[in-house]
Enzyme design. Sequence first.
Site, PDB file in Angstrom:
ATOM      1  N   ARG A 268      34.603  48.301  36.167  1.00  8.19           N
ATOM      2  CA  ARG A 268      33.720  47.145  36.042  1.00  8.19           C
ATOM      3  C   ARG A 268      33.438  46.542  37.420  1.00  8.19           C
ATOM      4  O   ARG A 268      34.350  46.344  38.221  1.00  8.19           O
ATOM      5  CB  ARG A 268      34.354  46.086  35.134  1.00  8.19           C
ATOM      6  CG  ARG A 268      33.482  44.846  35.041  1.00  8.19           C
ATOM      7  CD  ARG A 268      33.844  43.893  33.915  1.00  8.19           C
ATOM      8  NE  ARG A 268      33.070  42.659  34.052  1.00  8.19           N
ATOM      9  CZ  ARG A 268      31.790  42.536  33.695  1.00  8.19           C
ATOM     10  NH1 ARG A 268      31.153  43.550  33.156  1.00  8.19           N
ATOM     11  NH2 ARG A 268      31.157  41.388  33.872  1.00  8.19           N
ATOM     12  N   ILE A 269      32.165  46.265  37.663  1.00  9.61           N
ATOM     13  CA  ILE A 269      31.747  45.558  38.869  1.00  9.61           C
ATOM     14  C   ILE A 269      31.557  44.102  38.460  1.00  9.61           C
ATOM     15  O   ILE A 269      30.691  43.793  37.640  1.00  9.61           O
ATOM     16  CB  ILE A 269      30.412  46.137  39.412  1.00  9.61           C
ATOM     17  CG1 ILE A 269      30.510  47.655  39.621  1.00  9.61           C
ATOM     18  CG2 ILE A 269      29.992  45.401  40.675  1.00  9.61           C
ATOM     19  CD1 ILE A 269      31.488  48.110  40.655  1.00  9.61           C
TER      20      ILE A 269
ATOM     21  N   GLU B 214      38.215  48.944  49.645  1.00  7.47           N
ATOM     22  CA  GLU B 214      38.621  49.997  50.575  1.00  7.47           C
ATOM     23  C   GLU B 214      38.069  51.361  50.167  1.00  7.47           C
ATOM     24  O   GLU B 214      38.582  52.386  50.582  1.00  7.47           O
ATOM     25  CB  GLU B 214      40.151  50.031  50.662  1.00  7.47           C
ATOM     26  CG  GLU B 214      40.695  48.762  51.284  1.00  7.47           C
ATOM     27  CD  GLU B 214      42.199  48.624  51.124  1.00  7.47           C
ATOM     28  OE1 GLU B 214      42.907  48.960  52.068  1.00  7.47           O
ATOM     29  OE2 GLU B 214      42.641  48.165  50.065  1.00  7.47           O
TER      30      GLU B 214
HETATM   31 MO1  MOS Z   1      44.206  46.441  53.012  1.00  3.76          MO
HETATM   32  S1  MOS Z   1      44.606  47.738  54.569  1.00  3.76           S
HETATM   33  O1  MOS Z   1      45.206  47.054  51.823  1.00  3.76           O
HETATM   34  O2  MOS Z   1      44.672  44.960  53.561  1.00  3.76           O
END
Ligand code: MOS
Length: 735
Positions: free
Chosen positions: A625-626, A702
């Site tokens: 989900r966004i 990330e």
């Molecule tokens: Mo990120 S490198 O998990 O703060």
Amino acid sequence: MSAAAPEPRANMGAPEPRIDGRLKVSGRALYPSDVRMENPAFAFLLTSAIARGRITGMDLSAAEAVPGVLAVLTHENTSELKKVGYSPTGGGASTSVQELGPEIFHDGQIVAMAVAETFEAAREAANAIRVTYEETPPSAGFDAPGVEVEEVGKGRKGWLNVGDADAAVAQAEVSVDAEYETPTQHHNPIELFTTTCLWEGEQLIVLEPSQFVYGLRRAVAERLDMADKDVRVISRFVGGAFGSKAQMTPRTSLVALAAKRLGRPVKLVATRDQGFTIATYRAETRHRVKLGARRDGRLTGYVHEGMELTSRPDSYSVGGTEDTGRLYAFGSVRTAVSVVHADRNTPGFMRSPPVVPYVYALESAMDELAVKLGMDPVELRRINDTGTDVTGKNYSSRSLMACYDEAAAAFGWAHRTPQPGSMSEGDWLVGWGCASTMYPTHTASATVRLRLEADGGLLVQAASHDLGTGAYTVLGQTAAEALGVPMERVRVELGDSTLPAAPTAGGSNNTASLCSAILKAADGIRAKLRQAARDQGGEGETNDLPALLERLGLEFVEDTAEFIPKGAGPESIKALHEGRSTLTGGSRGEKLVYAMGAEFVEVRVHRLTREVRATRAVGAFAGGRIVNTRTAHSQLMGGLIWGIGSALHEATEIDARLGRYINDNLAEYLVPVNADIGQVEVIMVPEEDTYVNPAGVKGLGELANVGTAAAVTNAIHHATGIRIRDLPVRIEKLL
Ligand code: MOS
């Protein structure tokens, strides 16, 4: 709707603008060092001029004679600070080198802190300290004599190893055996590393940008030998972190101690160059990757040996093979990871720590294999797509090929001619490359308090963190939607250790964990209202909850939820209060939980000068989900840009004789500017996953800077026929 605020597709929330946006652009968002203090003193750090050895003497006379100087802290007068354990997995201390000496473990280690009436006087005093050292030649990098190699993982968890991958590769019809390297990189958040401390009686207040206020509170309390309840950490806004503000670094307790001794607030704003050595960084890595395949492209074996640099005393490693080993139907897998101890500061988390270097190596090798097979690289991924890893564990959901299909279509991949150097425009060779990205979905135990008010207001409170990602907005949005309150009536309070405990804002767990906790608290509020209505003999089912509150004669109703994800137990809540996050997910549970994506990059390499330009990038990503397509788009676009920078620009240069970083400033540490980045297109691919966590969120922070570097070097190979196996790509490597 616009490119920056995409129309939500299935299972996506509205692109609500940032609720703190106005505060930020008008300068009213107060970052920790912006908070005004009564009668502050200012601190300045002195850092080590050698990388290895011992302090043999410190002459403070000139420093103490500087007008306005109030105190000079050295290893000789700070012995009341307790030793704290190094914590490689988060919370706790970023390095075991917390003390000021006399042992010197790396260049730029803090050796003293001067405090004065003004910043200028503190700086003058710090620079007037005369330190004498007994110096030993440092070992600065992988190839230096005197480094120590340690195989890690064995016995601790053991790395992924199934079948006889070496034999499979040796017997394969087609194989690749290649070595790759990634450089040292430093996160350079715009906000510097700052700490301000003041004491109110026995209570210490720490204002510091932090990704984990409960963790910092615990670590500081331990170092100062205090009870947790006597330390309060406040971090309402963070001006970028990327992992660098997740742990306690040595500066914090020094500032706390100085403030205690002087009986007044002390403020430290470390300089940009000091940030390179007083915090953590992404260590350089080396990889040997072997892939075996049948003629038809089916993989038969994958061997990945990683080597990572670390400090002399600490064994930090990222071990990304735990993730890469699950990306395709490899048939057999052997992985191993070593660390190399050198005279450097301890590395640490930097955006997508395990996968950035390891996926770069794997996705480069996959492209080399595709070339050897004479096969389209997208087809190679399709042939080896899988819902199950080599151990037999299933993905909870996986949309890798859906991402490839959408990104390839948007990029125009079908128009690619495979032969290197076959596409050009004038003097520019054009290259198209692609790579996969993956990031383990983490969910952590978290607590949150919601308060719904009879006048229609809604308060969301958690000791959570907004690193610039949009956390204030998505948490407010989730609470508002759950309780049917308009967005403009929501107030969100984060970044204070007096609020309900929340995990480290790391590992991209924040949205998943906190939104899951919010949904639970919203259920709690509904249950309390139903109960109150029943107690009064009335009806509790309504969509207008504030009206119900009014009818019941209640000013507000409040619920504090404790959310525990799959794979964690009730003890994780206690641990959270003690400053330890329990991150579940990735490859650790019953199912594999990962966000994935596909990235396509176009480069142009000048035929004569070999200048490289990244002219286009398209990424398609699936992350469950966004919650908010605007903030998600921003995270993904920023990630793609960072990924391009990591391929073409970024590297910390080291003087091997001195063990010293030499481009420790934003003029010489290259990051992309607007002119370096052409078109960037982000596609969010609908994906529903009810297994990962109640919010159905996989986390995106990330995801997008993983794989990008390989997409760039794969594109450069397509443009030129030259395979670059060490980052960053520089003109001289293409001559
Ligand atoms: Mo990120 S490198 O998990 O703060």
